[in-house]
Design an enzyme around this catalytic site. Structure first.
Site, PDB file in Angstrom:
ATOM      1  N   ASP A   4       0.825  -1.191   0.000  1.00 54.96           N
ATOM      2  CA  ASP A   4       0.000   0.000   0.000  1.00 54.96           C
ATOM      3  C   ASP A   4       0.878   1.268   0.000  1.00 54.96           C
ATOM      4  OD1 ASP A   4      -2.733   1.139   0.580  1.00 54.96           O
ATOM      5  OD2 ASP A   4      -1.621   1.877   2.327  1.00 54.96           O
ATOM      6  N   GLU A  45      -1.863  -5.366  -3.789  1.00 55.76           N
ATOM      7  CA  GLU A  45      -0.931  -4.601  -2.953  1.00 55.76           C
ATOM      8  C   GLU A  45       0.170  -5.515  -2.423  1.00 55.76           C
ATOM      9  OE1 GLU A  45      -4.110  -1.224  -1.343  1.00 55.76           O
ATOM     10  OE2 GLU A  45      -3.862  -3.074  -0.200  1.00 55.76           O
TER      11      GLU A  45
HETATM   12 MN    MN Z   1      -5.470  -2.944   1.363  1.00 51.50          MN
END
Ligand code: MN
Length: 233
Positions: free
Chosen positions: A50, A122
């Protein structure tokens, strides 16, 4: 499993030195729990991924759009790192096919869930980073978001998408779809001004102005939203 991983590596255009990282990025917590294997799931990788995506996107926006303000850059980054952009990327990779899920999550259509696919994307970014370093991670992120980044460069990506917001708002109120029509064009070619009328269910609701048809429509949508007042729950 090896063949399957070869296939995914081809799609992401990156070959792992340490495939255990790739496997971890594909492992949902339900699999790790139910199968009682010594296998870590992707949750911590997701946490790192992220941040990496946010970093790569920030860097790219700053280099390509030195003219934008900090506020505009933040807005663009938020849209680029949003679930919908990452979901498109996961769908493009058919990432769902490669996930390792527990039985419950499998029954729950986990392979098609947006939240699961976005998290795994991610995690995959973090796995590429840990295996191949920042250059490899940057290449992967930019490749996955290429379409959206290209739209920004060509001006097709509007900073604040009032038209979509208006459409969503009307939909939630079960109202008719907005319709836009150009009612006036003036000025020389290089400085054209468009006026657009926005009607909802045939009722004139707002007018907008702009240098392009699209920006005039955005302006009209913004005014219509303003008239409707703040959203109350
Ligand atoms: Mn996430």
């Amino acid at each position: 499993m090896e063949d399957v991983l070869d296939n995914l590596e081809e799609k992401i255009e990156y070959a792992f030195k340490d495939r255990s990282l790739l496997l971890r990025a594909l492992t949902h917590s339900s699999y790790a729990n139910e199968c009682r294997v010594e296998q870590e799931d992707y949750e911590q990788l997701e946490f790192l991924g992220d941040s990496i995506i946010g970093f790569v996107v920030s860097e790219n926006l700053l280099v390509n759009h030195p003219d934008l303000t900090e506020g505009q850059l933040s807005k663009l980054r938020a849209q680029l790192v949003s679930s919908s952009s990452l979901f498109r990327s996961a769908s493009g990779l058919e990432l769902g096919r490669f996930l390792r899920l527990g039985k419950g999550e499998e029954k729950n259509s986990g392979r098609r869930k947006q939240a699961v696919l976005v998290d795994a994307t991610e995690a995959l970014v973090a796995a590429v980073y840990l295996d191949g370093g920042m250059d490899a991670a940057r290449r992967f992120v930019l490749q996955q978001l290429a379409e959206d980044l290209g739209d920004i460069l060509s001006g097709r990506f509007v900073l604040s998408d009032y038209k979509s917001r208006l459409q969503e708002r009307l939909h939630s109120l079960r109202e008719a779809r907005p319709e836009y029509s150009v009612i006036d064009q003036s000025g020389p070619d290089h400085q054209r001004q468009f006026s657009v009328r926005l009607t909802i269910g045939g009722k004139p609701t707002a007018r907008g102005q702009g240098g392009t048809k699209k920006s005039a429509e955005q302006d009209a949508a913004r005014r219509a939203l303003k008239k409707m007042g703040p959203i109350t729950c």
